[in-house]
Design a protein around this motif. Structure first.
Motif, PDB file in Angstrom:
ATOM      1  N   THR A 170       0.851  -1.185   0.000  1.00  9.79           N
ATOM      2  CA  THR A 170       0.000   0.000   0.000  1.00  9.79           C
ATOM      3  C   THR A 170       0.887   1.236   0.000  1.00  9.79           C
ATOM      4  OG1 THR A 170      -1.732  -1.158   1.223  1.00  9.79           O
ATOM      5  CG2 THR A 170      -1.793   1.245   1.272  1.00  9.79           C
ATOM      6  N   LEU A 171       0.604   2.164  -0.897  1.00 12.55           N
ATOM      7  CA  LEU A 171       1.297   3.438  -0.958  1.00 12.55           C
ATOM      8  C   LEU A 171       0.555   4.413  -0.058  1.00 12.55           C
ATOM      9  CD1 LEU A 171       3.431   5.321  -2.270  1.00 12.55           C
ATOM     10  CD2 LEU A 171       1.753   5.749  -4.084  1.00 12.55           C
ATOM     11  N   SER A 172       1.295   5.109   0.795  1.00 14.33           N
ATOM     12  CA  SER A 172       0.684   6.023   1.756  1.00 14.33           C
ATOM     13  C   SER A 172       1.215   7.436   1.568  1.00 14.33           C
ATOM     14  CB  SER A 172       1.013   5.546   3.178  1.00 14.33           C
ATOM     15  OG  SER A 172       0.735   6.547   4.120  1.00 14.33           O
ATOM     16  N   GLY A 173       0.339   8.406   1.784  1.00 13.32           N
ATOM     17  CA  GLY A 173       0.739   9.808   1.737  1.00 13.32           C
ATOM     18  C   GLY A 173       1.455  10.258   2.997  1.00 13.32           C
ATOM     19  N   GLU A 174       1.521   9.358   3.969  1.00 14.68           N
ATOM     20  CA  GLU A 174       2.191   9.605   5.249  1.00 14.68           C
ATOM     21  C   GLU A 174       1.720  10.924   5.850  1.00 14.68           C
ATOM     22  OE1 GLU A 174       6.396   8.812   4.740  1.00 14.68           O
ATOM     23  OE2 GLU A 174       5.958   7.016   3.572  1.00 14.68           O
ATOM     24  N   GLU A 175       2.633  11.746   6.381  1.00 21.13           N
ATOM     25  CA  GLU A 175       2.242  13.015   6.985  1.00 21.13           C
ATOM     26  C   GLU A 175       2.073  14.115   5.934  1.00 21.13           C
ATOM     27  OE1 GLU A 175       5.455  11.670   8.087  1.00 21.13           O
ATOM     28  OE2 GLU A 175       4.270  10.336   9.355  1.00 21.13           O
ATOM     29  N   VAL A 176       2.490  13.854   4.710  1.00 22.00           N
ATOM     30  CA  VAL A 176       2.466  14.871   3.654  1.00 22.00           C
ATOM     31  C   VAL A 176       1.062  15.009   3.064  1.00 22.00           C
ATOM     32  CG1 VAL A 176       3.493  15.597   1.468  1.00 22.00           C
ATOM     33  CG2 VAL A 176       4.896  14.416   3.174  1.00 22.00           C
ATOM     34  N   VAL A 177       0.470  13.894   2.677  1.00 21.66           N
ATOM     35  CA  VAL A 177      -0.919  13.858   2.204  1.00 21.66           C
ATOM     36  C   VAL A 177      -1.623  12.919   3.182  1.00 21.66           C
ATOM     37  CG1 VAL A 177      -2.463  13.536   0.240  1.00 21.66           C
ATOM     38  CG2 VAL A 177      -0.053  14.040  -0.171  1.00 21.66           C
ATOM     39  N   GLU A 178      -1.816  13.428   4.378  1.00 19.29           N
ATOM     40  CA  GLU A 178      -2.288  12.608   5.486  1.00 19.29           C
ATOM     41  C   GLU A 178      -3.632  11.938   5.183  1.00 19.29           C
ATOM     42  OE1 GLU A 178      -2.603  12.936  10.307  1.00 19.29           O
ATOM     43  OE2 GLU A 178      -1.622  14.523   9.172  1.00 19.29           O
ATOM     44  N   GLY A 179      -3.651  10.618   5.375  1.00 19.54           N
ATOM     45  CA  GLY A 179      -4.867   9.843   5.164  1.00 19.54           C
ATOM     46  C   GLY A 179      -4.958   9.212   3.781  1.00 19.54           C
ATOM     47  N   PHE A 180      -4.130   9.664   2.822  1.00 18.32           N
ATOM     48  CA  PHE A 180      -4.184   9.087   1.479  1.00 18.32           C
ATOM     49  C   PHE A 180      -3.474   7.748   1.462  1.00 18.32           C
ATOM     50  CE2 PHE A 180      -2.181   8.162  -2.596  1.00 18.32           C
ATOM     51  CZ  PHE A 180      -3.299   8.138  -3.408  1.00 18.32           C
ATOM     52  N   SER A 181      -4.103   6.772   0.787  1.00 20.55           N
ATOM     53  CA  SER A 181      -3.443   5.494   0.528  1.00 20.55           C
ATOM     54  C   SER A 181      -4.115   4.821  -0.661  1.00 20.55           C
ATOM     55  CB  SER A 181      -3.481   4.582   1.760  1.00 20.55           C
ATOM     56  OG  SER A 181      -4.796   4.166   2.018  1.00 20.55           O
ATOM     57  N   CYS A 182      -3.340   3.965  -1.315  1.00 16.92           N
ATOM     58  CA  CYS A 182      -3.886   3.160  -2.421  1.00 16.92           C
ATOM     59  C   CYS A 182      -2.970   1.957  -2.600  1.00 16.92           C
ATOM     60  CB  CYS A 182      -3.986   3.962  -3.717  1.00 16.92           C
ATOM     61  SG  CYS A 182      -2.404   4.397  -4.452  1.00 16.92           S
ATOM     62  N   GLN A 183      -3.514   0.932  -3.203  1.00 20.51           N
ATOM     63  CA  GLN A 183      -2.706  -0.244  -3.516  1.00 20.51           C
ATOM     64  C   GLN A 183      -1.788   0.105  -4.671  1.00 20.51           C
ATOM     65  OE1 GLN A 183      -3.443  -2.072  -0.536  1.00 20.51           O
ATOM     66  NE2 GLN A 183      -2.530  -3.475  -1.985  1.00 20.51           N
ATOM     67  N   VAL A 184      -0.536  -0.288  -4.584  1.00 21.48           N
ATOM     68  CA  VAL A 184       0.423  -0.035  -5.659  1.00 21.48           C
ATOM     69  C   VAL A 184      -0.099  -0.630  -6.970  1.00 21.48           C
ATOM     70  CG1 VAL A 184       2.753  -0.561  -6.490  1.00 21.48           C
ATOM     71  CG2 VAL A 184       2.406   0.187  -4.111  1.00 21.48           C
ATOM     72  N   ALA A 185      -0.709  -1.800  -6.915  1.00 27.77           N
ATOM     73  CA  ALA A 185      -1.219  -2.454  -8.125  1.00 27.77           C
ATOM     74  C   ALA A 185      -2.221  -1.572  -8.881  1.00 27.77           C
ATOM     75  CB  ALA A 185      -1.864  -3.794  -7.765  1.00 27.77           C
TER      76      ALA A 185
END
Length: 189
Positions: A170-185
């Motif tokens: 899972t790709l995460s926005g971490e603290e930069v785009v907080e709350g964003f995530s998506c599957q790399v696929a």
């Protein structure tokens, strides 16, 4: 593509062009389709359909999340950023609402908080890495490099904090785009 076409392509897109133009002169010029790196003009090569598909997959996901959560703005290719002593155009960029400048000249005067590069067949690895480290040195907090062949995302937080994500991660926005995530696929569909 015959050998003459390959030679012409390499001369036109892969070979940097030395210039006496300063970064300020470049930013005031009407030149388009170039990045400026250390006194050299780098002409941006046309991208592939695959590059466009991958970029749009991420832009769609990221922009929807950022707009719904009023976090800032997402920028597509051809948006320029002054990154230290360089002018770069990431494939995708994000600037938080707090840092978003009012001026909208040829280039933003600040680096993006998140810069994304999608690797093209014509890209040179050392040039991509140079750009990644330039973003980080100038103040970008996060850089993602999407590699279509391997279907991976390399996440750079600093020169020493680097993570390779595969299709199952899972790709995460971490603290930069907080709350964003998506599957790399999802990015490579």
């Amino acid at each position: 593509m015959n050998s003459q076409d390959i030679y012409t392509y390499e001369q036109e897109y892969l070979s940097p062009e030395k210039t006496k133009m300063t970064l300020e002169e470049f930013l005031e010029s009407d030149l388009e389709g170039y990045e400026y790196l250390n006194g050299e003009l780098i002409r941006l090569a046309p991208t592939s359909v695959e590059h466009g598909d991958i970029s749009m997959n991420l832009i769609s996901l990221l922009n929807t999340f950022v707009r719904e959560n009023e976090l800032g703005r997402v920028y597509a290719p051809d948006t320029g950023f002054r990154v230290g002593d360089r002018f770069l155009m990431p494939d995708i960029a994000f600037i938080t609402s707090e840092k978003h400048p009012d001026d909208r000249k040829k280039a933003f005067s600040i680096p993006p908080d998140l810069a994304v590069e999608v690797v093209s067949p014509s890209d040179i690895l050392s040039r991509i890495q140079e750009k990644v480290f330039a973003y980080l040195e100038a103040g970008s907090q996060l850089v993602w490099v999407l590699e279509p062949r391997a279907k991976t995302v390399t996440v750079y937080r600093s020169e020493t904090d680097i993570t390779l994500l595969t299709r199952n991660n899972t790709l995460s926005g971490e603290e930069v785009v907080e709350g964003f995530s998506c599957q790399v696929a999802e990015l490579f569909e």
